[in-house]
Design a protein around this motif. Sequence first.
Motif, PDB file in Angstrom:
ATOM      1  N   GLU A  99       0.832  -1.207   0.000  1.00 25.00           N
ATOM      2  CA  GLU A  99       0.000   0.000   0.000  1.00 25.00           C
ATOM      3  C   GLU A  99       0.867   1.258   0.000  1.00 25.00           C
ATOM      4  O   GLU A  99       0.578   2.235  -0.689  1.00 25.00           O
ATOM      5  CB  GLU A  99      -0.933   0.019   1.210  1.00 25.00           C
ATOM      6  N   ARG A 103       1.000   4.165  -2.749  1.00 23.10           N
ATOM      7  CA  ARG A 103       0.826   5.577  -2.411  1.00 23.10           C
ATOM      8  C   ARG A 103       1.945   6.426  -3.003  1.00 23.10           C
ATOM      9  O   ARG A 103       1.705   7.507  -3.532  1.00 23.10           O
ATOM     10  CB  ARG A 103       0.774   5.770  -0.889  1.00 23.10           C
ATOM     11  N   LYS A 131      -5.467   9.450  -1.028  1.00 22.76           N
ATOM     12  CA  LYS A 131      -6.347   8.526  -0.294  1.00 22.76           C
ATOM     13  C   LYS A 131      -7.504   8.061  -1.164  1.00 22.76           C
ATOM     14  O   LYS A 131      -7.859   6.886  -1.152  1.00 22.76           O
ATOM     15  CB  LYS A 131      -6.867   9.191   0.979  1.00 22.76           C
ATOM     16  N   LYS A 132      -8.082   8.973  -1.910  1.00 22.04           N
ATOM     17  CA  LYS A 132      -9.198   8.623  -2.796  1.00 22.04           C
ATOM     18  C   LYS A 132      -8.750   7.577  -3.815  1.00 22.04           C
ATOM     19  O   LYS A 132      -9.429   6.565  -4.015  1.00 22.04           O
ATOM     20  CB  LYS A 132      -9.713   9.880  -3.514  1.00 22.04           C
ATOM     21  N   ILE A 134      -6.071   5.513  -3.685  1.00 21.91           N
ATOM     22  CA  ILE A 134      -5.689   4.257  -3.028  1.00 21.91           C
ATOM     23  C   ILE A 134      -6.935   3.466  -2.644  1.00 21.91           C
ATOM     24  O   ILE A 134      -7.007   2.261  -2.860  1.00 21.91           O
ATOM     25  CB  ILE A 134      -4.802   4.520  -1.790  1.00 21.91           C
ATOM     26  N   ASN A 135      -7.924   4.152  -2.093  1.00 17.75           N
ATOM     27  CA  ASN A 135      -9.158   3.473  -1.676  1.00 17.75           C
ATOM     28  C   ASN A 135      -9.949   2.944  -2.866  1.00 17.75           C
ATOM     29  O   ASN A 135     -10.619   1.925  -2.757  1.00 17.75           O
ATOM     30  CB  ASN A 135     -10.035   4.407  -0.844  1.00 17.75           C
ATOM     31  N   ARG A 136      -9.863   3.633  -3.974  1.00 20.81           N
ATOM     32  CA  ARG A 136     -10.610   3.223  -5.155  1.00 20.81           C
ATOM     33  C   ARG A 136      -9.964   2.034  -5.859  1.00 20.81           C
ATOM     34  O   ARG A 136     -10.634   1.221  -6.467  1.00 20.81           O
ATOM     35  CB  ARG A 136     -10.685   4.406  -6.126  1.00 20.81           C
ATOM     36  N   ASN A 138      -7.052  -0.894  -5.088  1.00 19.18           N
ATOM     37  CA  ASN A 138      -6.154  -1.509  -4.127  1.00 19.18           C
ATOM     38  C   ASN A 138      -5.151  -2.429  -4.818  1.00 19.18           C
ATOM     39  O   ASN A 138      -5.426  -3.587  -5.059  1.00 19.18           O
ATOM     40  CB  ASN A 138      -6.962  -2.282  -3.073  1.00 19.18           C
TER      41      ASN A 138
END
Length: 145
Positions: A99, A103, A131-132, A134-136, A138
């Motif tokens: 992760e 990033r 963050k948007k 990474i969350n969208r 993976n």
Amino acid sequence: MVKNLQVYSQDLSINKMEVHNLISYLRKEFNLTISFLSISFINSAELLDINKGYLNHDYETDVITFNYSKELKDIDGEILISFEEAKYNAKKFNVSYGEELCRLVIHGMLHLLNFDDKDRKRKKIMKQEEKKLINRYNFTLFAGK
């Protein structure tokens, strides 16, 4: 595979196909073309030398980006990432190594898209975008999971 993308890694555990997948996703997300993009995962000492030699910054960092693009949506640049700093950051922020690598690639790409983190306000905007993304999506850039 993303055409015109080169991925180099001193750390053999980097999943280069996932780097290509991530860049492909970001290319579609931002409607980009890629004239040339080099992403290198190197050790901290080498990145520090580059930081000193090219940017006159005498401190360690996790990512450096060189942008050669003439147009915003046509990427031409280099992203240099310290895999050692990524491992340190992953432990520090209690996230997986994969992760954190994800990033840092996203962070470098955002710099190529003229996002900036030099002051508090712009840093906050850039972090929200990271963050948007990474969350969208993976990805696991670390083959060893």
